[in-house]
Design a protein around this motif. Structure first.
Motif, PDB file in Angstrom:
ATOM      1  N   ASN A   6      -5.243  -2.356  -4.733  1.00  0.00           N
ATOM      2  CA  ASN A   6      -5.048  -1.057  -4.079  1.00  0.00           C
ATOM      3  C   ASN A   6      -6.388  -0.452  -3.687  1.00  0.00           C
ATOM      4  O   ASN A   6      -6.570   0.003  -2.554  1.00  0.00           O
ATOM      5  CB  ASN A   6      -4.293  -0.112  -5.019  1.00  0.00           C
ATOM      6  CG  ASN A   6      -4.181   1.275  -4.449  1.00  0.00           C
ATOM      7  OD1 ASN A   6      -3.443   1.513  -3.509  1.00  0.00           O
ATOM      8  ND2 ASN A   6      -4.945   2.200  -5.005  1.00  0.00           N
ATOM      9  N   ILE A  55       1.383  -4.161  -3.836  1.00  0.00           N
ATOM     10  CA  ILE A  55       2.814  -3.821  -3.947  1.00  0.00           C
ATOM     11  C   ILE A  55       3.587  -4.975  -4.571  1.00  0.00           C
ATOM     12  O   ILE A  55       4.477  -4.771  -5.400  1.00  0.00           O
ATOM     13  CB  ILE A  55       3.393  -3.491  -2.541  1.00  0.00           C
ATOM     14  CG1 ILE A  55       2.783  -2.203  -2.000  1.00  0.00           C
ATOM     15  CG2 ILE A  55       4.918  -3.428  -2.566  1.00  0.00           C
ATOM     16  CD1 ILE A  55       3.306  -0.929  -2.610  1.00  0.00           C
ATOM     17  N   TYR A 106      -2.991  -4.271   0.398  1.00  0.00           N
ATOM     18  CA  TYR A 106      -1.880  -3.378   0.010  1.00  0.00           C
ATOM     19  C   TYR A 106      -0.630  -4.193  -0.307  1.00  0.00           C
ATOM     20  O   TYR A 106       0.079  -3.919  -1.282  1.00  0.00           O
ATOM     21  CB  TYR A 106      -1.553  -2.392   1.131  1.00  0.00           C
ATOM     22  CG  TYR A 106      -2.433  -1.170   1.178  1.00  0.00           C
ATOM     23  CD1 TYR A 106      -2.573  -0.328   0.074  1.00  0.00           C
ATOM     24  CD2 TYR A 106      -3.096  -0.815   2.347  1.00  0.00           C
ATOM     25  CE1 TYR A 106      -3.368   0.801   0.133  1.00  0.00           C
ATOM     26  CE2 TYR A 106      -3.891   0.312   2.423  1.00  0.00           C
ATOM     27  CZ  TYR A 106      -4.024   1.121   1.305  1.00  0.00           C
ATOM     28  OH  TYR A 106      -4.807   2.244   1.367  1.00  0.00           O
ATOM     29  N   ARG A 156       2.288   2.583  -3.418  1.00  0.00           N
ATOM     30  CA  ARG A 156       3.262   2.657  -2.323  1.00  0.00           C
ATOM     31  C   ARG A 156       2.921   3.819  -1.370  1.00  0.00           C
ATOM     32  O   ARG A 156       2.990   3.667  -0.153  1.00  0.00           O
ATOM     33  CB  ARG A 156       4.685   2.812  -2.885  1.00  0.00           C
ATOM     34  CG  ARG A 156       5.758   2.660  -1.832  1.00  0.00           C
ATOM     35  CD  ARG A 156       7.109   2.376  -2.436  1.00  0.00           C
ATOM     36  NE  ARG A 156       7.209   1.092  -3.091  1.00  0.00           N
ATOM     37  CZ  ARG A 156       7.332  -0.076  -2.469  1.00  0.00           C
ATOM     38  NH1 ARG A 156       7.368  -0.112  -1.172  1.00  0.00           N
ATOM     39  NH2 ARG A 156       7.435  -1.192  -3.151  1.00  0.00           N
ATOM     40  N   PRO A 176       5.460  -3.358  -7.758  1.00  0.00           N
ATOM     41  CA  PRO A 176       6.322  -2.741  -6.731  1.00  0.00           C
ATOM     42  C   PRO A 176       6.799  -1.327  -7.069  1.00  0.00           C
ATOM     43  O   PRO A 176       7.197  -0.591  -6.167  1.00  0.00           O
ATOM     44  CB  PRO A 176       7.504  -3.706  -6.623  1.00  0.00           C
ATOM     45  CG  PRO A 176       7.477  -4.521  -7.854  1.00  0.00           C
ATOM     46  CD  PRO A 176       6.066  -4.541  -8.347  1.00  0.00           C
TER      47      PRO A 176
END
Length: 120
Positions: free
Chosen positions: A68, A91, A87, A101, A95
């Motif tokens: 991230n 995720i 990204y 997110r 998740p």
């Protein structure tokens, strides 16, 4: 800058959840790299931050928060393809992490808008 601080700080909190494959020593070193990357990013030293977060994901390829942070750094540098891949990996690894997110959703929204303007 507020977005960066919030994203990086909150993403760092996800460390304990995402690390499963790397050895304990590698996870510890990866966390150190992420911490250092956050400090230098806050000082505007993005190249150093990228280096640290790339090192973190190399040490621990299951480290969602590092991916991230790396995505944010790539985005800041205008490396949008790399940002998107980072990204997506973050995720994939975590998740349910709402901060990752949110960062990815904002990235997609901005890029979609920019692409629409370019196509006009």
């Amino acid at each position: 800058m507020n977005r960066l601080k919030k994203s990086l700080t909150l993403a760092f909190a996800a460390v304990a959840v995402s690390a499963t494959v790397a050895s304990a020593a590698d996870r510890k070193e990866a966390r150190s790299q992420v911490e250092f990357g956050i400090k230098v990013a806050e000082q505007g030293l993005w190249k150093e931050a990228v280096y640290r977060w790339e090192r973190a994901v190399a040490l621990d390829p299951e480290y969602a928060a590092a991916f991230n942070n790396l995505a944010i750094a790539y985005e800041t540098a205008g490396l949008f393809d790399k940002a998107k891949k980072a990204y997506e990996r973050a995720i994939e690894l975590d998740p349910k992490n709402m901060y990752i997110r949110q960062n990815f959703d904002l990235f997609k929204e901005i890029n979609d808008r920019a692409n629409r303007q370019l196509s006009r």
